[in-house]
Design a protein around this motif. Structure first.
Motif, mmCIF file in Angstrom:
data_model
loop_
_atom_site.group_PDB
_atom_site.id
_atom_site.type_symbol
_atom_site.label_atom_id
_atom_site.label_comp_id
_atom_site.label_asym_id
_atom_site.label_seq_id
_atom_site.Cartn_x
_atom_site.Cartn_y
_atom_site.Cartn_z
ATOM 1 N N VAL A 86 3.665 -5.733 20.136
ATOM 2 C CA VAL A 86 4.539 -5.585 18.978
ATOM 3 C C VAL A 86 4.061 -4.346 18.231
ATOM 4 O O VAL A 86 2.876 -4.188 17.966
ATOM 5 C CB VAL A 86 4.495 -6.822 18.059
ATOM 6 N N ARG A 87 5.000 -3.451 17.910
ATOM 7 C CA ARG A 87 4.686 -2.215 17.193
ATOM 8 C C ARG A 87 5.406 -2.236 15.852
ATOM 9 O O ARG A 87 6.569 -2.626 15.775
ATOM 10 C CB ARG A 87 5.154 -0.976 17.964
ATOM 11 N N VAL A 88 4.709 -1.803 14.829
ATOM 12 C CA VAL A 88 5.313 -1.649 13.507
ATOM 13 C C VAL A 88 5.168 -0.181 13.122
ATOM 14 O O VAL A 88 4.057 0.353 13.096
ATOM 15 C CB VAL A 88 4.630 -2.546 12.452
ATOM 16 N N TYR A 89 6.301 0.471 12.866
ATOM 17 C CA TYR A 89 6.330 1.880 12.479
ATOM 18 C C TYR A 89 6.694 1.957 11.004
ATOM 19 O O TYR A 89 7.700 1.392 10.580
ATOM 20 C CB TYR A 89 7.354 2.650 13.305
ATOM 21 N N THR A 90 5.866 2.676 10.242
ATOM 22 C CA THR A 90 6.104 2.859 8.817
ATOM 23 C C THR A 90 6.137 4.349 8.533
ATOM 24 O O THR A 90 5.202 5.076 8.890
ATOM 25 C CB THR A 90 4.984 2.196 7.990
ATOM 26 N N VAL A 91 7.212 4.812 7.910
ATOM 27 C CA VAL A 91 7.380 6.234 7.592
ATOM 28 C C VAL A 91 7.049 6.451 6.122
ATOM 29 O O VAL A 91 7.432 5.651 5.260
ATOM 30 C CB VAL A 91 8.829 6.686 7.899
ATOM 31 N N SER A 92 6.335 7.539 5.838
ATOM 32 C CA SER A 92 5.952 7.875 4.460
ATOM 33 C C SER A 92 7.189 8.152 3.608
ATOM 34 O O SER A 92 8.268 8.434 4.131
ATOM 35 C CB SER A 92 5.018 9.088 4.445
ATOM 36 N N ASP A 93 7.010 8.092 2.295
ATOM 37 C CA ASP A 93 8.117 8.329 1.361
ATOM 38 C C ASP A 93 8.798 9.668 1.595
ATOM 39 O O ASP A 93 10.015 9.776 1.486
ATOM 40 C CB ASP A 93 7.631 8.254 -0.088
ATOM 41 N N ASP A 94 8.024 10.707 1.933
ATOM 42 C CA ASP A 94 8.608 12.042 2.133
ATOM 43 C C ASP A 94 9.097 12.270 3.558
ATOM 44 O O ASP A 94 9.638 13.323 3.881
ATOM 45 C CB ASP A 94 7.622 13.137 1.734
ATOM 46 N N GLY A 95 8.925 11.277 4.453
ATOM 47 C CA GLY A 95 9.391 11.397 5.828
ATOM 48 C C GLY A 95 8.520 12.270 6.706
ATOM 49 O O GLY A 95 8.836 12.491 7.869
ATOM 50 N N GLY A 96 7.399 12.748 6.193
ATOM 51 C CA GLY A 96 6.560 13.674 6.942
ATOM 52 C C GLY A 96 5.509 13.031 7.821
ATOM 53 O O GLY A 96 4.928 13.690 8.677
ATOM 54 N N GLU A 97 5.251 11.735 7.634
ATOM 55 C CA GLU A 97 4.231 11.052 8.427
ATOM 56 C C GLU A 97 4.723 9.675 8.834
ATOM 57 O O GLU A 97 5.545 9.067 8.146
ATOM 58 C CB GLU A 97 2.928 10.926 7.635
ATOM 59 N N MET A 98 4.185 9.196 9.948
ATOM 60 C CA MET A 98 4.514 7.871 10.442
ATOM 61 C C MET A 98 3.223 7.201 10.906
ATOM 62 O O MET A 98 2.368 7.840 11.517
ATOM 63 C CB MET A 98 5.494 7.961 11.620
ATOM 64 N N THR A 99 3.087 5.921 10.598
ATOM 65 C CA THR A 99 1.968 5.131 11.078
ATOM 66 C C THR A 99 2.499 4.086 12.043
ATOM 67 O O THR A 99 3.501 3.427 11.764
ATOM 68 C CB THR A 99 1.233 4.439 9.910
ATOM 69 N N GLU A 100 1.825 3.973 13.178
ATOM 70 C CA GLU A 100 2.158 2.945 14.166
ATOM 71 C C GLU A 100 1.017 1.951 14.207
ATOM 72 O O GLU A 100 -0.140 2.324 14.405
ATOM 73 C CB GLU A 100 2.326 3.574 15.551
ATOM 74 N N SER A 101 1.320 0.675 14.018
ATOM 75 C CA SER A 101 0.355 -0.400 14.214
ATOM 76 C C SER A 101 0.835 -1.182 15.430
ATOM 77 O O SER A 101 1.979 -1.644 15.459
ATOM 78 C CB SER A 101 0.285 -1.316 12.993
ATOM 79 N N ALA A 102 -0.024 -1.290 16.448
ATOM 80 C CA ALA A 102 0.369 -1.924 17.707
ATOM 81 C C ALA A 102 -0.528 -3.123 17.976
ATOM 82 O O ALA A 102 -1.748 -2.983 18.081
ATOM 83 C CB ALA A 102 0.267 -0.917 18.850
ATOM 84 N N ALA A 103 0.066 -4.293 18.086
ATOM 85 C CA ALA A 103 -0.674 -5.523 18.359
ATOM 86 C C ALA A 103 -0.432 -5.941 19.804
ATOM 87 O O ALA A 103 0.702 -5.991 20.269
ATOM 88 C CB ALA A 103 -0.220 -6.621 17.409
#
Length: 122
Positions: A86-103
């Motif tokens: 399961v992957r959760v992708y979160t994009v920063s407020d400005d759209g310039g960065e993304m974090t992926e958390s993968a379980a």
């Protein structure tokens, strides 16, 4: 990451595009340490419905997506009808960065979560 996960890739590039009619396309290109590129693509709706992917299917051949808020996307992967990760992708407020958390689980069956940070290409 656990030792049995393998060498880290040189580069990972994600693309998410609205292709109309409520559908999205995700493309992922993973450049391995030996410069081999694994290309994956999947067209999906953000409603949790499973869809088949294309390209490299070594990790997964189906996925389901849901988006509980505009900057969060959750992806559930399966391979040959068996749970993958399961992957959760979160994009920063400005759209310039993304974090992926993968379980997922290690080859020994122990649960693990790994996290990656990405920056938008110019």
């Amino acid at each position: 990451m656990p030792d049995d996960y393998g060498a880290a890739p040189k580069r990972v590039t994600y693309g998410f595009a609205d292709i109309g009619a409520g559908k999205w396309r995700s493309t992922i290109d993973v450049t391995d340490p030996d410069d081999r590129v694994r290309h994956m693509v999947v067209d999906f709706r953000r409603d949790g419905t499973a869809v088949r992917g294309g390209g490299d299917t070594s990790e997964a051949d189906e996925a389901a997506f849901i988006s509980p808020s505009p900057r969060v996307l959750i992806m559930n992967l399966a391979k040959e009808r068996r749970p993958g990760s399961v992957r959760v992708y979160t994009v920063s407020d400005d759209g310039g960065e993304m974090t992926e958390s993968a379980a997922s689980v290690t080859t020994n069956g122990a649960p693990m979560i790994r996290r990656f940070h990405y920056r938008r290409l110019p």
